[in-house]
Design a protein around this motif. Structure first.
Motif, short mmCIF file in Angstrom:
data_model
loop_
_atom_site.label_atom_id
_atom_site.label_comp_id
_atom_site.label_asym_id
_atom_site.label_seq_id
_atom_site.Cartn_x
_atom_site.Cartn_y
_atom_site.Cartn_z
N GLU A 179 25.73 42.79 35.34
CA GLU A 179 26.97 42.44 35.38
C GLU A 179 27.61 43.06 36.75
O GLU A 179 28.27 42.38 37.58
CB GLU A 179 27.92 42.55 34.11
CG GLU A 179 29.67 42.17 34.46
CD GLU A 179 29.70 40.80 34.64
OE1 GLU A 179 30.79 40.38 35.09
OE2 GLU A 179 28.89 39.92 34.17
N GLU A 180 27.71 44.41 36.67
CA GLU A 180 28.19 45.08 38.08
C GLU A 180 27.42 44.53 39.27
O GLU A 180 27.95 44.51 40.34
CB GLU A 180 28.00 46.60 37.72
CG GLU A 180 28.72 47.12 36.78
CD GLU A 180 30.20 47.24 37.30
OE1 GLU A 180 30.56 47.56 38.22
OE2 GLU A 180 31.08 46.91 36.08
N GLY A 182 26.11 41.78 39.83
CA GLY A 182 26.63 40.27 39.94
C GLY A 182 27.68 40.37 40.94
O GLY A 182 28.13 39.53 41.95
N GLN A 183 28.83 41.19 40.43
CA GLN A 183 30.23 41.37 40.91
C GLN A 183 30.23 41.78 42.37
O GLN A 183 30.77 41.44 43.27
CB GLN A 183 31.01 42.18 40.04
CG GLN A 183 31.39 41.79 38.75
CD GLN A 183 32.14 40.39 38.64
OE1 GLN A 183 32.72 39.93 39.80
NE2 GLN A 183 31.99 39.75 37.71
N ARG A 186 28.87 39.20 44.64
CA ARG A 186 30.03 38.35 45.00
C ARG A 186 30.88 38.89 46.07
O ARG A 186 31.33 38.34 47.07
CB ARG A 186 30.95 38.07 43.95
CG ARG A 186 30.36 37.13 42.88
CD ARG A 186 31.30 36.74 41.70
NE ARG A 186 30.70 35.59 40.94
CZ ARG A 186 31.13 35.60 39.59
NH1 ARG A 186 31.88 36.45 39.10
NH2 ARG A 186 30.51 34.24 38.97
N ARG A 187 30.88 40.33 46.21
CA ARG A 187 32.00 40.97 47.18
C ARG A 187 31.29 40.99 48.19
O ARG A 187 31.80 40.51 49.54
CB ARG A 187 32.24 42.21 46.80
CG ARG A 187 32.91 42.56 45.62
CD ARG A 187 33.41 43.99 45.52
NE ARG A 187 32.51 44.98 45.19
CZ ARG A 187 31.98 45.47 44.00
NH1 ARG A 187 32.26 44.99 42.75
NH2 ARG A 187 31.05 46.47 43.93
N SER A 206 25.12 32.70 35.68
CA SER A 206 26.51 33.57 35.90
C SER A 206 26.80 33.60 37.23
O SER A 206 28.20 33.67 37.56
CB SER A 206 26.14 34.91 35.21
OG SER A 206 25.95 34.83 33.94
N PHE A 207 25.84 33.80 38.29
CA PHE A 207 26.46 34.40 39.48
C PHE A 207 26.03 33.26 40.86
O PHE A 207 26.65 33.33 41.97
CB PHE A 207 25.99 35.69 39.95
CG PHE A 207 26.67 36.75 38.96
CD1 PHE A 207 28.06 36.93 39.20
CD2 PHE A 207 26.03 37.15 38.09
CE1 PHE A 207 28.75 37.99 38.53
CE2 PHE A 207 26.62 37.99 37.17
CZ PHE A 207 28.13 38.51 37.32
#
Length: 247
Positions: A179-180, A182-183, A186-187, A206-207
């Motif tokens: 999850e980290e 994936g975030q 995105r950044r 999810s991403f």
């Protein structure tokens, strides 16, 4: 489009075996393009072709520059960076030292020998972006698996890579690390061109903002996650098996 990674008819052959067969693909800045497909589909070989690790035919352009036929280090200098399935960091050095070495790739030997009096802005920014600011003095070798991958991504950021090609970045990660990651993608992908080779279908769903499916070295399908998942050809050759547990 400026900043887009453009592939046209890219091919790679090894002793008569066609590993990549006429792949045409366009990836724009701001999208997270996932490259999926069965083992042996040619995903990593395609990334190798883009980055100059294997000879290729066809055309790969970025920023108006033709990459096919260029040396690996010249492609890197044009802003094209990649990670490998196993993070390649200097394990005996600190997080900060790893980033400083990467940032110094364009510095001369004399300036590399001088100790810096302050953390360069690009290094400080990368520490924040990849979430390792609190671990800047930690030895890279004792980082968690996911943190090593984030450090390697940070090393590309300090080199001002505008294209990031990430080979299975979440392999072996915990759910929290995925999850980290994936975030993080995105950044960094908001204003860069990012291609992710991946087997983890949950992570893709999810991403990913767009997906290219390779099969036997060719593009089988391309589109949004929903479009690709609905494609009968993809279900037949890949997603049906992937949903049964392949990662």
């Amino acid at each position: 489009m400026s900043g887009s990674l453009e592939l046209a008819g890219v091919g790679v052959s090894f002793d008569g075996f066609v590993a990549v067969d006429g792949v045409t693909m366009s990836v724009r800045p701001g999208e997270l393009r996932f490259l999926i497909g069965p083992n042996g589909a040619g995903k990593t070989t395609l990334v190798d072709a883009i980055t100059g690790l294997v000879p290729a035919t066809g055309s790969v352009t970025f920023g108006g520059h033709e990459l096919v036929g260029r040396k690996v280090h010249r492609i890197a200098r044009l802003g094209v960076g990649r990670t490998f399935q196993t993070a390649s960091v200097f394990e005996e050095l600190s997080v900060l030292q790893n980033l400083d070495i990467a940032a110094g790739a364009g510095r001369g030997p004399l300036t590399m020998l001088r100790r810096r009096s302050a953390v360069p802005a690009a290094v400080a920014e990368a520490l924040e972006v990849v979430g390792l600011a609190d671990l800047r003095d930690r030895q890279a070798g004792v980082l968690a698996h996911g943190q090593k991958q984030w450090l390697e991504i940070g090393m590309l950021l300090v080199q001002d890579a505008r294209v990031l090609l990430l080979d299975e970045p979440v392999a072996g990660m915990s759910a929290h690390e995925r999850e980290e990651t994936g975030q993080l993608l995105r950044r960094i992908g908001a204003d860069r061109t990012v291609v992710v080779v991946e087997h983890d279908m949950d992570f893709m769903r999810s991403f990913a903002t767009s997906v290219t499916v390779l099969h036997a070295g060719k593009v089988l399908s391309e589109g949004t996650v929903a479009q690709v998942q609905a494609d009968p050809r993809v279900q037949e050759v890949y997603l049906g098996r992937a949903s049964e547990g392949a990662r």
